[in-house]
Write a protein that holds these residues in place. Structure first.
Motif, PDB file in Angstrom:
ATOM      1  N   VAL A 140      31.762 143.008 -27.532  1.00  0.00           N
ATOM      2  CA  VAL A 140      30.643 143.042 -26.583  1.00  0.00           C
ATOM      3  C   VAL A 140      31.097 142.523 -25.218  1.00  0.00           C
ATOM      4  O   VAL A 140      30.756 143.096 -24.170  1.00  0.00           O
ATOM      5  CB  VAL A 140      29.466 142.199 -27.113  1.00  0.00           C
ATOM      6  N   PHE A 141      31.887 141.451 -25.224  1.00  0.00           N
ATOM      7  CA  PHE A 141      32.372 140.870 -23.965  1.00  0.00           C
ATOM      8  C   PHE A 141      33.246 141.868 -23.214  1.00  0.00           C
ATOM      9  O   PHE A 141      33.108 142.048 -21.997  1.00  0.00           O
ATOM     10  CB  PHE A 141      33.162 139.595 -24.273  1.00  0.00           C
ATOM     11  N   THR A 190      24.661 142.528 -27.149  1.00  0.00           N
ATOM     12  CA  THR A 190      24.587 142.957 -25.747  1.00  0.00           C
ATOM     13  C   THR A 190      23.245 142.646 -25.092  1.00  0.00           C
ATOM     14  O   THR A 190      22.183 143.015 -25.598  1.00  0.00           O
ATOM     15  CB  THR A 190      24.844 144.464 -25.660  1.00  0.00           C
ATOM     16  N   THR A 191      23.311 141.970 -23.962  1.00  0.00           N
ATOM     17  CA  THR A 191      22.133 141.715 -23.122  1.00  0.00           C
ATOM     18  C   THR A 191      22.025 142.844 -22.110  1.00  0.00           C
ATOM     19  O   THR A 191      23.003 143.215 -21.465  1.00  0.00           O
ATOM     20  CB  THR A 191      22.274 140.371 -22.400  1.00  0.00           C
ATOM     21  N   THR A 192      20.823 143.382 -21.968  1.00  0.00           N
ATOM     22  CA  THR A 192      20.647 144.560 -21.115  1.00  0.00           C
ATOM     23  C   THR A 192      19.246 144.579 -20.520  1.00  0.00           C
ATOM     24  O   THR A 192      18.383 143.758 -20.878  1.00  0.00           O
ATOM     25  CB  THR A 192      20.895 145.841 -21.933  1.00  0.00           C
ATOM     26  N   LEU A 206      27.407 141.791 -16.298  1.00  0.00           N
ATOM     27  CA  LEU A 206      27.641 140.346 -16.294  1.00  0.00           C
ATOM     28  C   LEU A 206      26.758 139.661 -17.330  1.00  0.00           C
ATOM     29  O   LEU A 206      27.204 138.719 -18.017  1.00  0.00           O
ATOM     30  CB  LEU A 206      27.355 139.785 -14.900  1.00  0.00           C
ATOM     31  N   ALA A 207      25.517 140.123 -17.470  1.00  0.00           N
ATOM     32  CA  ALA A 207      24.616 139.560 -18.475  1.00  0.00           C
ATOM     33  C   ALA A 207      25.146 139.801 -19.882  1.00  0.00           C
ATOM     34  O   ALA A 207      25.029 138.945 -20.764  1.00  0.00           O
ATOM     35  CB  ALA A 207      23.224 140.163 -18.319  1.00  0.00           C
ATOM     36  N   ALA A 208      25.740 140.980 -20.113  1.00  0.00           N
ATOM     37  CA  ALA A 208      26.327 141.275 -21.424  1.00  0.00           C
ATOM     38  C   ALA A 208      27.495 140.342 -21.720  1.00  0.00           C
ATOM     39  O   ALA A 208      27.648 139.850 -22.844  1.00  0.00           O
ATOM     40  CB  ALA A 208      26.780 142.730 -21.481  1.00  0.00           C
ATOM     41  N   MET A 209      28.323 140.083 -20.720  1.00  0.00           N
ATOM     42  CA  MET A 209      29.458 139.175 -20.897  1.00  0.00           C
ATOM     43  C   MET A 209      28.981 137.759 -21.210  1.00  0.00           C
ATOM     44  O   MET A 209      29.484 137.098 -22.128  1.00  0.00           O
ATOM     45  CB  MET A 209      30.324 139.177 -19.633  1.00  0.00           C
ATOM     46  N   PHE A 210      28.005 137.289 -20.455  1.00  0.00           N
ATOM     47  CA  PHE A 210      27.491 135.935 -20.668  1.00  0.00           C
ATOM     48  C   PHE A 210      26.824 135.815 -22.036  1.00  0.00           C
ATOM     49  O   PHE A 210      27.021 134.816 -22.742  1.00  0.00           O
ATOM     50  CB  PHE A 210      26.486 135.587 -19.564  1.00  0.00           C
ATOM     51  N   GLY A 211      26.048 136.837 -22.422  1.00  0.00           N
ATOM     52  CA  GLY A 211      25.399 136.802 -23.720  1.00  0.00           C
ATOM     53  C   GLY A 211      26.403 136.746 -24.856  1.00  0.00           C
ATOM     54  O   GLY A 211      26.208 136.014 -25.838  1.00  0.00           O
ATOM     55  N   ALA A 212      27.494 137.506 -24.736  1.00  0.00           N
ATOM     56  CA  ALA A 212      28.530 137.480 -25.768  1.00  0.00           C
ATOM     57  C   ALA A 212      29.167 136.099 -25.856  1.00  0.00           C
ATOM     58  O   ALA A 212      29.450 135.598 -26.948  1.00  0.00           O
ATOM     59  CB  ALA A 212      29.595 138.528 -25.472  1.00  0.00           C
ATOM     60  N   PHE A 213      29.398 135.460 -24.709  1.00  0.00           N
ATOM     61  CA  PHE A 213      29.953 134.106 -24.715  1.00  0.00           C
ATOM     62  C   PHE A 213      28.994 133.126 -25.383  1.00  0.00           C
ATOM     63  O   PHE A 213      29.422 132.211 -26.103  1.00  0.00           O
ATOM     64  CB  PHE A 213      30.249 133.657 -23.282  1.00  0.00           C
TER      65      PHE A 213
END
Length: 466
Positions: A120-121, A333-335, A321-328
Motif C-alpha cells: 500500500v505504501f 489505502t486511504t482515499t 500522501l494519505a495512502a502512504m501515511f495510512g499504510a505507515f
C-alpha cells in the motif's frame, strides 16, 4: 447567528484569505456545517474498517487499535486535502480496498499483513509521483469508461457479498457452493433489520443514515440481549457483555496503536512476486480516486470548460500522501470519499469543510469504548448498502455493445465469485483488449492498456507455472 448573517460571505478574516471563502461564495458557519454533515455521513468507517481489517491483522486488542489508526488516517487525509489542496473532499481508509487487503492479499494469497501494508505504501509513492509528473491524464484516458464504472460496480458487488456473508445471510453449501442461512438466527434478523432501517433513513435523506442505522441496530442488540457478540464458550456467540464501567459507557482516553504503527514491510513488498499486488492497489486506488475526485469537483462546480480540475496535481498527490501515511499507521489505502458529496450539498466549497472533518475524526478517538458494543451484524448492512450504492455506475455501460458489455460484466461478476478484486480487474482489462483486437477494433484501445493487459496475462501465466 441569524439566517441573514449566516448567509453573508466571510470578509477579511484569516480563514477567508487562506481558504478563499468569499471567492467561493461561502461562510465559516456554512463550511463547518458541511464538514459535520460529511463526517456524519462517512463516520461508519470507524466501525466497519476495523471489522474488515481485524480478520487479517492479528494483534492484541486489534479492533480498538484499528479503530484508532482509522481515525488518525482519516484525520490526516482530510486535513492535508483541506489545508494543501483546499478542496472540501474528505479522506479515510477506502471501502473495497480494505476488503481487497484483508480477504484477497492477506487471507487469499497468504501474504503477511506487514508486507501488504508495504505494498500500500509503495502504491502511494507511485500515485504521488504520477500525480506530480502529470501522467494521470494519460493513464486515465487509457482505461475505457465502461471498465471504470465496472470496477466500481464490481467492488460494490464484492462488498455486498461480504456483508451478506458476515451477517450469515449467505452461507457455504457443499452442494451449491453457497446457500441461504437461517433467517431465525440472531445475526441474520438483526442485519436485515439494520439494512431496512438504513435504507429507509437514506430514502428520507437523513444525514448520516448509515451511522444511525449502525447505532440503532446496536441498541436493539443490547436491549434484546441478542446473541450476536463473539466471545462465548467454545466459539459461540453471546449477548452484550457490558462497558466495563467507563465514563458514560462510551468515553475514554485514546489508545495508541503501537502494534500497527511503523510495522509495514516495504522490502518484502518489493519482491517480484508482489509486484502484481502493488499494481492492483495502485490501479484500483488510482482510478477510484480519479473518478471520485473528478465527480466531486464537478458537483462543486470546480471543473473547467475542458473538464479538468484546477490544482489537480496537488489534489491527487494529497490522495497518494494519505495512502502512504495510512499504510505507515497500519491501515489499508486511504482515499477520497464520495460521501463528501453530502457536505458539498450542504454548501461546502472550500478546504475548511475537509479540515472540519479531520478535526471531528480526531475527537472521535475519545469514543473508542463504543466500538465494543458494535456487533458484526450491525456493520454488515453498511457493507451491503455501500455495495448497492457503488453499483450505480454500471448503468453507464453500453450493454448493447458486446465488446464493452462483456468485459464490464466479467469485471463485476468475477470479483464476488472469485473473492478477488484483482481477478475482476484483470479479467476485465484482458478481455476488453482481446475482444477489441480480434474484432477488428484494436485501434479503439490505447497502447498503454495493451501493455497493462500483457503484464496481467504474464502474471497469470507465471502463477499457473509456479
Amino acid at each position: 447567528m441569524s439566517d441573514v448573517s449566516a448567509s453573508r460571505p466571510a470578509t477579511g478574516s484569516g480563514l477567508d484569505r487562506y481558504f478563499g471563502l468569499r471567492a467561493s461564495g461561502s461562510t465559516v458557519p456554512r463550511e463547518l456545517r458541511a464538514g459535520l454533515t460529511t463526517f456524519l455521513t462517512m463516520s461508519y468507517i470507524l466501525f466497519v474498517n476495523p471489522q474488515v481489517l481485524s480478520t487479517a491483522i492479528q494483534v492484541p486488542n486489534a479492533f480498538v487499535q484499528l479503530l484508532m489508526t482509522t481515525a488518525i488516517a482519516a484525520a490526516f487525509g482530510s486535513l492535508v486535502m483541506g489545508l494543501v489542496a483546499k478542496y472540501p473532499f474528505a479522506q479515510a481508509p477506502g471501502m473495497g480496498l480494505n476488503a481487497f487487503f484483508a480477504f484477497t492479499v492477506v487471507q487469499g494469497l497468504g501474504i503477511p499483513w506487514q508486507t501488504a501494508l508495504g505494498a500500500v505504501f509503495i502504491s502511494g509513492i507511485l500515485f504521488v509521483l504520477l500525480s506530480v509528473l502529470g501522467a494521470r491524464q494519460a493513464i486515465v484516458r487509457a482505461i475505457p469508461t465502461s471498465l471504470k464504472f465496472a470496477i466500481t460496480g464490481g467492488i460494490g458487488a464484492f462488498l455486498a457479498f461480504l456483508g451478506l456473508k458476515n451477517a450469515g445471510i449467505v452461507v457455504s453449501n457443499p452442494a451449491t457452493l453457497v446457500g441461504l442461512g437461517s433467517l431465525t438466527a440472531a445475526p441474520v434478523w438483526l442485519a436485515l433489520l439494520g439494512l431496512i432501517v438504513a435504507a429507509v433513513l437514506m430514502s428520507r435523506r437523513v444525514t448520516g443514515a448509515i451511522l444511525w442505522s449502525i447505532l440503532a441496530t446496536t441498541a436493539i442488540a443490547i436491549v434484546t440481549r441478542a446473541p450476536v457478540y463473539a466471545g462465548g464458550p467454545e466459539g459461540a456467540l453471546r449477548s452484550f457483555p457490558g462497558f466495563d464501567g467507563r465514563l458514560l459507557g462510551i468515553l475514554d482516553a485514546p489508545v495508541w496503536p503501537g502494534s500497527l504503527v511503523g510495522h509495514l514491510d516495504i522490502a518484502g513488498a518489493l519482491g517480484l512476486g508482489l509486484l502484481s499486488v502493488v499494481f492492483t492497489f495502485f490501479f484500483v486506488d488510482f482510478f477510484d480516486a480519479t473518478g471520485t475526485l473528478t465527480g466531486l469537483a464537478q458537483r462543486a462546480g470546480y471543473l473547467d470548460e475542458r473538464g479538468d480540475m484546477p490544482r489537480a496535481r496537488r489534489t491527487f498527490a494529497m490522495d497518494g500522501l494519505a495512502a502512504m501515511f495510512g499504510a505507515f499507521m497500519g491501515t489499508s489505502t486511504t482515499t477520497a470519499y464520495v460521501e463528501s458529496a453530502s457536505g458539498i450539498g450542504e454548501g461546502g466549497r472550500t478546504g475548511l469543510t475537509a479540515v472540519t472533518v479531520g478535526v471531528l475524526f480526531l475527537l472521535s478517538m475519545f469514543l473508542w469504548p463504543l466500538a465494543a458494543a458494535i456487533p458484526g451484524a450491525a456493520t454488515a448492512p453498511a457493507l451491503i448498502l455501500v455495495g448497492a450504492l457503488m453499483m450505480e455506475g454500471v448503468r453507464h455501460v453500453d450493454w448493447d455493445d458486446i465488446s464493452e458489455g462483456l468485459p464490464a460484466f466479467l469485471t463485476v461478476i468475477a470479483m464476488p465469485l472469485t473473492f478477488s478484486i484483482a481477478n475482476g480487474v484483470s479479467l476485465g482489462v484482458i478481455s476488453y483488449c482481446a475482444i477489441k483486437l480480434f474484432s477488428g477494433r484494436g485501434r479503439q484501445v490505447s497502447p498503454i492498456l495493451y501493455v497493462v493487459a500483457a503484464l496481467l496475462l504474464v502474471r497469470y501465466i507465471w502463477l499457473m507455472g509456479g
